[in-house]
Scaffold this motif. Structure first.
Motif, PDB file in Angstrom:
ATOM      1  N   GLY A 104       0.799  -1.213   0.000  1.00 28.67           N
ATOM      2  CA  GLY A 104       0.000   0.000   0.000  1.00 28.67           C
ATOM      3  C   GLY A 104       0.832   1.264   0.000  1.00 28.67           C
ATOM      4  O   GLY A 104       2.068   1.239   0.025  1.00 28.67           O
ATOM      5  N   PHE A 105       0.139   2.382  -0.011  1.00 26.74           N
ATOM      6  CA  PHE A 105       0.770   3.700  -0.075  1.00 26.74           C
ATOM      7  C   PHE A 105       1.718   3.922   1.101  1.00 26.74           C
ATOM      8  O   PHE A 105       2.886   4.303   0.931  1.00 26.74           O
ATOM      9  N   LEU A 106       1.235   3.651   2.313  1.00 22.43           N
ATOM     10  CA  LEU A 106       2.061   3.873   3.502  1.00 22.43           C
ATOM     11  C   LEU A 106       3.177   2.841   3.599  1.00 22.43           C
ATOM     12  O   LEU A 106       4.299   3.159   4.029  1.00 22.43           O
ATOM     13  N   SER A 107       2.892   1.604   3.197  1.00 22.28           N
ATOM     14  CA  SER A 107       3.919   0.560   3.239  1.00 22.28           C
ATOM     15  C   SER A 107       5.074   0.896   2.301  1.00 22.28           C
ATOM     16  O   SER A 107       6.243   0.630   2.615  1.00 22.28           O
ATOM     17  N   ALA A 108       4.760   1.458   1.146  1.00 18.62           N
ATOM     18  CA  ALA A 108       5.805   1.858   0.206  1.00 18.62           C
ATOM     19  C   ALA A 108       6.718   2.915   0.835  1.00 18.62           C
ATOM     20  O   ALA A 108       7.947   2.872   0.676  1.00 18.62           O
ATOM     21  N   GLN A 109       6.115   3.834   1.569  1.00 22.39           N
ATOM     22  CA  GLN A 109       6.920   4.853   2.247  1.00 22.39           C
ATOM     23  C   GLN A 109       7.794   4.233   3.327  1.00 22.39           C
ATOM     24  O   GLN A 109       8.967   4.624   3.505  1.00 22.39           O
ATOM     25  N   LYS A 110       7.249   3.253   4.043  1.00 20.07           N
ATOM     26  CA  LYS A 110       8.034   2.564   5.068  1.00 20.07           C
ATOM     27  C   LYS A 110       9.228   1.836   4.448  1.00 20.07           C
ATOM     28  O   LYS A 110      10.335   1.844   4.997  1.00 20.07           O
ATOM     29  N   ILE A 111       8.996   1.188   3.313  1.00 19.08           N
ATOM     30  CA  ILE A 111      10.061   0.450   2.635  1.00 19.08           C
ATOM     31  C   ILE A 111      11.194   1.388   2.233  1.00 19.08           C
ATOM     32  O   ILE A 111      12.374   1.107   2.481  1.00 19.08           O
ATOM     33  N   VAL A 112      10.847   2.497   1.621  1.00 16.07           N
ATOM     34  CA  VAL A 112      11.864   3.454   1.175  1.00 16.07           C
ATOM     35  C   VAL A 112      12.629   4.026   2.373  1.00 16.07           C
ATOM     36  O   VAL A 112      13.844   4.245   2.313  1.00 16.07           O
ATOM     37  N   GLY A 113      11.926   4.238   3.487  1.00 14.09           N
ATOM     38  CA  GLY A 113      12.607   4.739   4.685  1.00 14.09           C
ATOM     39  C   GLY A 113      13.519   3.703   5.314  1.00 14.09           C
ATOM     40  O   GLY A 113      14.649   4.005   5.717  1.00 14.09           O
ATOM     41  N   ALA A 114      13.034   2.439   5.372  1.00 13.16           N
ATOM     42  CA  ALA A 114      13.796   1.391   6.052  1.00 13.16           C
ATOM     43  C   ALA A 114      15.023   0.950   5.276  1.00 13.16           C
ATOM     44  O   ALA A 114      16.049   0.580   5.868  1.00 13.16           O
ATOM     45  N   ARG A 115      14.971   0.986   3.947  1.00  5.30           N
ATOM     46  CA  ARG A 115      16.095   0.474   3.164  1.00  5.30           C
ATOM     47  C   ARG A 115      17.325   1.387   3.215  1.00  5.30           C
ATOM     48  O   ARG A 115      18.384   1.015   2.734  1.00  5.30           O
ATOM     49  N   LYS A 116      17.177   2.546   3.817  1.00  5.72           N
ATOM     50  CA  LYS A 116      18.339   3.421   4.020  1.00  5.72           C
ATOM     51  C   LYS A 116      19.288   2.841   5.061  1.00  5.72           C
ATOM     52  O   LYS A 116      20.472   3.195   5.099  1.00  5.72           O
ATOM     53  N   PHE A 117      18.759   1.947   5.894  1.00  5.13           N
ATOM     54  CA  PHE A 117      19.548   1.438   7.017  1.00  5.13           C
ATOM     55  C   PHE A 117      19.982  -0.015   6.837  1.00  5.13           C
ATOM     56  O   PHE A 117      20.919  -0.464   7.481  1.00  5.13           O
ATOM     57  N   LYS A 118      19.303  -0.758   5.960  1.00  2.00           N
ATOM     58  CA  LYS A 118      19.690  -2.146   5.727  1.00  2.00           C
ATOM     59  C   LYS A 118      19.066  -2.640   4.434  1.00  2.00           C
ATOM     60  O   LYS A 118      18.114  -2.041   3.913  1.00  2.00           O
ATOM     61  N   LYS A 119      19.591  -3.752   3.933  1.00  2.00           N
ATOM     62  CA  LYS A 119      19.004  -4.379   2.775  1.00  2.00           C
ATOM     63  C   LYS A 119      17.812  -5.208   3.245  1.00  2.00           C
ATOM     64  O   LYS A 119      17.943  -6.091   4.094  1.00  2.00           O
ATOM     65  N   LEU A 120      16.664  -4.927   2.685  1.00  2.00           N
ATOM     66  CA  LEU A 120      15.432  -5.564   3.152  1.00  2.00           C
ATOM     67  C   LEU A 120      15.267  -6.956   2.558  1.00  2.00           C
ATOM     68  O   LEU A 120      15.641  -7.210   1.403  1.00  2.00           O
ATOM     69  N   ASP A 121      14.699  -7.867   3.351  1.00  2.00           N
ATOM     70  CA  ASP A 121      14.418  -9.219   2.889  1.00  2.00           C
ATOM     71  C   ASP A 121      12.934  -9.512   3.122  1.00  2.00           C
ATOM     72  O   ASP A 121      12.210  -8.680   3.687  1.00  2.00           O
ATOM     73  N   PRO A 122      12.440 -10.668   2.690  1.00  2.00           N
ATOM     74  CA  PRO A 122      11.005 -10.972   2.849  1.00  2.00           C
ATOM     75  C   PRO A 122      10.502 -10.854   4.281  1.00  2.00           C
ATOM     76  O   PRO A 122       9.378 -10.396   4.511  1.00  2.00           O
ATOM     77  N   GLN A 123      11.327 -11.253   5.255  1.00  2.00           N
ATOM     78  CA  GLN A 123      10.907 -11.161   6.657  1.00  2.00           C
ATOM     79  C   GLN A 123      10.666  -9.710   7.068  1.00  2.00           C
ATOM     80  O   GLN A 123       9.727  -9.406   7.822  1.00  2.00           O
TER      81      GLN A 123
ATOM     82  N   LEU B  62       9.659  -7.295   5.127  1.00  2.34           N
ATOM     83  CA  LEU B  62       8.403  -6.840   4.531  1.00  2.34           C
ATOM     84  C   LEU B  62       7.196  -7.386   5.293  1.00  2.34           C
ATOM     85  O   LEU B  62       6.209  -6.680   5.501  1.00  2.34           O
ATOM     86  N   GLN B  63       7.269  -8.631   5.722  1.00  2.11           N
ATOM     87  CA  GLN B  63       6.162  -9.206   6.467  1.00  2.11           C
ATOM     88  C   GLN B  63       5.959  -8.508   7.803  1.00  2.11           C
ATOM     89  O   GLN B  63       4.828  -8.328   8.260  1.00  2.11           O
ATOM     90  N   LYS B  64       7.058  -8.081   8.430  1.00  2.73           N
ATOM     91  CA  LYS B  64       6.951  -7.339   9.688  1.00  2.73           C
ATOM     92  C   LYS B  64       6.288  -5.974   9.476  1.00  2.73           C
ATOM     93  O   LYS B  64       5.672  -5.436  10.394  1.00  2.73           O
ATOM     94  N   MET B  65       6.420  -5.428   8.260  1.00  2.00           N
ATOM     95  CA  MET B  65       5.792  -4.138   7.947  1.00  2.00           C
ATOM     96  C   MET B  65       4.295  -4.280   7.701  1.00  2.00           C
ATOM     97  O   MET B  65       3.588  -3.279   7.585  1.00  2.00           O
ATOM     98  N   GLY B  66       3.837  -5.525   7.603  1.00  2.00           N
ATOM     99  CA  GLY B  66       2.402  -5.740   7.451  1.00  2.00           C
ATOM    100  C   GLY B  66       1.899  -5.774   6.023  1.00  2.00           C
ATOM    101  O   GLY B  66       0.687  -5.675   5.794  1.00  2.00           O
TER     102      GLY B  66
END
Length: 420
Positions: free
Chosen positions: A345-364, A366-370
């Motif tokens: 969703g819209f807010l999840s996309a913003q969370k992803i862009v914010g979180a990937r500044k600090f680490k490389k994201l994996d499936p786990q 994303l699932q924690k982000m809901g």
């Protein structure tokens, strides 16, 4: 104490108002002042839920269900054999204040049939809002239905006292409007919409220069289309909605599925064939994609596919038609493309862009982000390789997702039954 006659009117005119779905969560910020009544916060007021999920209530009524028009799709049309009623100005004011003091409501949604002519009716709607604001110091949410054909002076005064104004375009095309409401035309709606657009923009600029300048419809304007009474495609409906968003700065367009109300008019669908609620839902989803996700109408529907798929949501439909744009690496992709991934969703996309500044994201992560990972995984670059083989067609992905949904619904239903 409200007398029996007023309560009888309330029953009639609140029931008649239920067909108007354009009572919305606004974004007015009318502050309580001088120890007045009510407060229209930034979250606004709606009939059910605001955008942040808060449940609110407002008094939703017609001033009258008498009407000089004979629109085939309208329960209040003059030829319909129904019980008629009309409130006085003071009765609406007293009901609003009385219900507010009892904590039943947080605001007022007021529409009306047309008594005698547009100005005659609009003047009474304005007088109610004015009396609430000036005589009772009411600062709660007020949504007025503006009457097509009313004078600019009355529309200007309405905007001073109301948080939101709305003019219903009613039918998606001029041809359908002429078929079902021969006395009406779209010009009488489009013209005042343009006037309100100009006034709203002008007052916003004035407020930037002088914060004491009066508010003018701070929650903007909205409109409503009846769908399913005539044979317009979703392409035509969404095309009209997009026009309102682009040209009229409309805050919301509402889609009201036609409810069969007559057995004796061959212009209308037969009794017993109401518009499927899922069609309304798909239109709202598509509307959301246009307003917040950067989609063009022609990406969602087109001449080759003029109607939305009722089986799946329009974002998933777009993704399945555009598999060449996937898989997407959410650690590097632009946010606009991430927003287009089904399940994000819209807010999840913003969370992803914010979180990937600090680490490389994996499936786990994303699932924690809901996010809805069981849906999104088919379109992500780090998903299991078997999901991305060329052997998987759009139809197969659709079937997998729908099977997962059905399984989830069955499990949820079984869990509910186990509670009894």
């Amino acid at each position: 104490m409200v007398n029996e006659r007023v309560m009888e009117k309330l029953g009639i005119l609140s029931d008649a108002a239920k067909y108007d779905v354009s009572c919305s969560s606004g974004q007015s910020n009318r502050k309580n002042k001088d120890k007045g009544l009510g407060n229209a916060s930034n979250n606004g007021i709606c009939h059910s839920y605001t955008e942040d999920g808060r449940c609110v209530a407002l008094l939703k009524i017609l001033l009258t269900n008498h009407c000089i028009f004979d629109c085939a799709y309208c329960v209040s049309r003059k030829s319909n054999d129904i019980k008629r009623a009309a409130f006085t100005v003071d009765e609406v004011v007293e009901l609003t204040i009385g219900f507010y003091r009892r904590n039943y409501i947080e605001g007022l949604f007021l529409s009306s049939g047309i008594f005698d002519n547009p100005d005659y009716t609009m003047e009474r709607l304005v007088r109610i809002a004015k009396k609430l604001r000036l005589e009772h110091n009411f600062n709660g949410y007020i949504h007025l239905k503006a009457i097509p054909g009313a004078s600019d002076d009355l529309l200007r005064e309405a905007g001073i006292y109301a948080d939101r104004l709305s003019l219903n375009v009613e039918m998606p095309t001029e041809q359908s409007l002429k078929l079902l409401a021969p006395d009406k035309n779209h010009k009488d709606v489009i013209k005042p919409m343009g006037y309100l657009k100009t006034e709203i923009a002008g007052h916003k600029e004035e407020r930037k220069k002088n914060y004491k300048a009066p508010l003018f419809a701070p929650a903007g304007q909205s409109t409503q289309m009846v769908i399913g009474a005539t044979k317009e495609s979703d392409l035509e409906i969404l095309g009209m909605a997009d026009y309102f968003y682009q040209q009229m700065n409309m805050r919301r367009v509402y889609y009201s599925g036609y409810v069969p109300i007559s057995n004796n008019d061959n212009r209308l669908p037969a009794i017993g064939t109401p518009v499927p609620i899922i069609r309304e839902n798909r239109l709202y989803q598509a509307d959301w994609l246009i307003r917040y996700y950067g989609f063009n109408v022609n990406e969602i529907v087109g001449f080759n596919q003029p109607n939305l798929d009722l089986d799946i949501d329009p974002k998933l439909g777009w993704a399945l038609r555009n598999l060449h744009q996937f898989p997407v690496d959410i650690n590097t992709a632009d946010i606009e493309l991430i927003k287009r991934i089904p399940g994000i969703g819209f807010l999840s996309a913003q969370k992803i862009v914010g979180a990937r500044k600090f680490k490389k994201l994996d499936p786990q992560d994303l699932q924690k982000m809901g996010i809805a990972y069981t849906r999104a995984k088919y379109f992500l670059a780090f998903s299991s390789p078997f999901l991305l083989t060329k052997d998987y067609t759009a139809i197969q992905i659709k079937d997998h997702i729908m099977d997962t949904q059905k399984s989830k619904y069955r499990n949820d239903f079984s869990s509910q039954l186990s509670l009894f």
